[in-house]
Design a protein around this motif. Structure first.
Motif, PDB file in Angstrom:
ATOM      1  N   SER A 222       0.829  -1.201   0.000  1.00  0.00           N
ATOM      2  CA  SER A 222       0.000   0.000   0.000  1.00  0.00           C
ATOM      3  C   SER A 222       0.864   1.252   0.000  1.00  0.00           C
ATOM      4  CB  SER A 222      -0.920  -0.016   1.223  1.00  0.00           C
ATOM      5  OG  SER A 222      -1.694   1.157   1.288  1.00  0.00           O
ATOM      6  N   ASP A 223       1.940   1.244   0.797  1.00  0.00           N
ATOM      7  CA  ASP A 223       2.852   2.394   0.829  1.00  0.00           C
ATOM      8  C   ASP A 223       3.507   2.610  -0.534  1.00  0.00           C
ATOM      9  OD1 ASP A 223       2.242   2.745   3.490  1.00  0.00           O
ATOM     10  OD2 ASP A 223       4.033   1.711   4.228  1.00  0.00           O
ATOM     11  N   SER A 226       1.067   4.127  -2.883  1.00  0.00           N
ATOM     12  CA  SER A 226       0.834   5.508  -2.465  1.00  0.00           C
ATOM     13  C   SER A 226       1.992   6.406  -2.874  1.00  0.00           C
ATOM     14  CB  SER A 226       0.625   5.570  -0.950  1.00  0.00           C
ATOM     15  OG  SER A 226       0.450   6.896  -0.505  1.00  0.00           O
ATOM     16  N   LEU A 231      -2.691   4.991  -5.803  1.00  0.00           N
ATOM     17  CA  LEU A 231      -3.853   4.514  -5.048  1.00  0.00           C
ATOM     18  C   LEU A 231      -5.143   5.172  -5.526  1.00  0.00           C
ATOM     19  CD1 LEU A 231      -2.602   4.168  -1.354  1.00  0.00           C
ATOM     20  CD2 LEU A 231      -3.172   2.348  -2.968  1.00  0.00           C
ATOM     21  N   ARG A 238      -5.726   3.556   1.284  1.00  0.00           N
ATOM     22  CA  ARG A 238      -4.400   3.488   1.909  1.00  0.00           C
ATOM     23  C   ARG A 238      -4.524   2.709   3.212  1.00  0.00           C
ATOM     24  NH1 ARG A 238       0.236   6.911   2.374  1.00  0.00           N
ATOM     25  NH2 ARG A 238       1.853   5.629   3.353  1.00  0.00           N
TER      26      ARG A 238
END
Length: 487
Positions: A222-223, A226, A231, A238
């Motif tokens: 997810s990071d 992002s 995203l 997030r």
């Protein structure tokens, strides 16, 4: 990371690319060369690439060309790709070629639609060859693809489920293999009775190492998305606070060794798939942060025409292989598909034994064909064309299907005459369907071919349809009827 938005197959001069990327020729040349070698970018036919050794002044006249030919500044480039490319700290978003607008809002919308369509068709139905990081279709194991797969799976199925088993005589599922192997039954007639069967008790381990590793990897994925600004484009949330961080789980080498060891004793289908994704993510993340300027991460395809074709086939419910026609052969009634009613070419010859014939292994197959069930039923034949079609009085026609495409569309109608007669349908509606960023449907006219018209064939209608309508109908699993096209 700097984000650049370009359009598929649009021609770009070197000066324009430098302006879009905010870089000088000397700064941008290595990236362009790498994109050329990866086949994300290509030189417009007739041009000459002049990337290579650049002197410190950045004078392009001193650049040695990669390919043979004179080094001219008139050379143009184009992206033969739709999707997202991450290279050398640049995030390049390539929107489909039908997005001619310079509006950021329009580009963002159609980038989201294109990526969601790729996720729907590429990941779930494996209909679209995704672009691999090495430039080969179908070999997708880079940081974007793996992060997307991990995040999507987690949001759908939750964290890794570790199950521990314990044998005993308490309540639980009977382990018949161990019971029969270790105990002697008492027979009541011909039926064996086991008084103390071995039970298998299963319990979920909510704090297993693999479960914690999964949460750490998902948060890292997810990071990563992002950081790349993807995203929002991919319409994903997030994830934060589900793990203390991947760096706290140990060195990558040790994590890979632990995953490999666990894979030998894991038999759950989803868990085994997750272990493979763990390995792919750790390797891809390691490559991304160690290779640097030589790295390339992509999520997209160089075959977006297939996305358009499959999407139209889905929303208009292609009935080519559906049993819709009842026929009687040799006294037996059976339901046949439209495909089965299309004749195959038949080859005739003669030899020592006399005349013989052999059927060809292939025949005409229309893209989309279905029956319009209304008060005036019709057989509708569609060809989804991923073209930027234009027909103007003074400018003429551009982006149009070729003579072969027009001829085939007419032949589809002739080839399906038997199906039309079996269905007692008198009307055929033939149409080329082009993508558009507008709303609804636009009637662009029709194309005719005199000698075929004189044979009683219907003219081919031309329609530009809203990409939003088509893709959203596909996402929602809904159908668009023939009257949507206003044929």
């Amino acid at each position: 990371m700097p984000r650049v938005t370009v359009t598929e197959l649009q021609h770009y001069r070197l000066e324009t690319l430098c302006e879009l990327f905010g870089a000088s020729i000397s700064e941008l040349a290595p990236s362009l060369q790498y994109l050329l070698e990866s086949r994300v970018l290509e030189v417009v036919p007739g041009g000459t690439v002049y990337l290579g050794d650049i002197d410190s002044s950045g004078d392009s006249t001193q650049i040695k060309p990669i390919y043979r030919g004179a080094a001219e500044k008139s050379v143009e480039y184009r992206f033969r790709f739709v999707g997202v490319v991450v290279h050398n700290n640049y995030v390049i978003r390539v929107v489909p070629k039908y997005v001619a607008s310079s509006s950021q809002e329009v580009c963002e919308l159609h980038m989201r639609l294109a990526l969601r369509a790729l996720r729907t068709l590429g990941n779930q139905q494996h209909l679209i060859p995704l672009f691999g990081e090495n430039g080969n279709e179908g070999e997708v194991n880079g940081i974007i693809s793996v992060s997307l797969s991990l995040l999507t799976d987690y949001l759908t199925n939750g964290p890794y489920l570790s199950v521990s088993e314990r044998l005993g005589s308490e309540n639980g599922e009977t382990d018949w293999c161990r019971t029969i192997e270790n105990q002697s039954p008492i027979f009541a007639g011909s039926f064996p009775i086991y008084f103390d069967p071995v039970k298998r008790l299963r319990s979920r381990d909510q704090d297993s190492f693999m479960r914690r590793l999964h949460l750490a990897i998902v948060q890292a994925a997810s990071d990563t998305l992002s950081d790349l600004g993807l995203l929002d484009v991919l319409e994903l949330p997030r994830l934060q606070g589900i793990s203390a961080g991947l760096h706290r789980m140990g060195p990558t080498v040790e994590l890979l060794r632990a995953i490999s060891a666990h894979d030998r004793i894991e038999y759950g289908v989803r868990n085994r798939q997750l272990l493979s994704m763990f390995t792919a993510f750790l390797n891809a993340a390691n490559d991304r942060y160690t290779v640097g300027p030589e790295s390339l991460a992509t999520f997209g395809t160089s075959s977006f025409n297939l996305v358009w074709e499959h999407a139209c086939g889905i929303v208009f419910r292609n009935e080519l292989d559906e049993p819709v026609v009842s026929t009687v052969a040799q006294g037996n009634q059976r339901t046949r598909t439209l495909r089965e009613l299309i004749d195959f070419p038949e080859w005739h010859g003669s030899d020592y034994f006399g005349h013989f014939s052999v059927f060809s292994g292939s025949t005409l197959i229309p893209d989309v064909v279905f029956v319009e069930r209304s008060t005036n039923p019709a057989l509708v034949i569609l060809d989804a064309k991923y073209y930027n079609f234009s027909l103007l009085r003074n400018a003429g026609v551009s982006g149009a299907p070729g003579v072969a495409d027009i001829g085939k569309q007419y032949l589809y109608s002739i080839a399906l005459r038997g199906a039309r007669e079996a269905l007692s349908i008198k009307t055929t509606k033939n149409c080329f369907v082009f993508p558009g960023v507008h709303s609804g449907v636009r009637n662009l006219g029709e194309v005719s071919w005199g000698f075929l018209d004189r044979m009683g064939q219907e003219k081919i209608q031309l329609r530009s349809v809203s990409v939003e309508d088509i893709f959203f109908a596909m996402f929602q699993g809904s159908r668009l009827e023939a009257d949507y096209l206003r044929l």
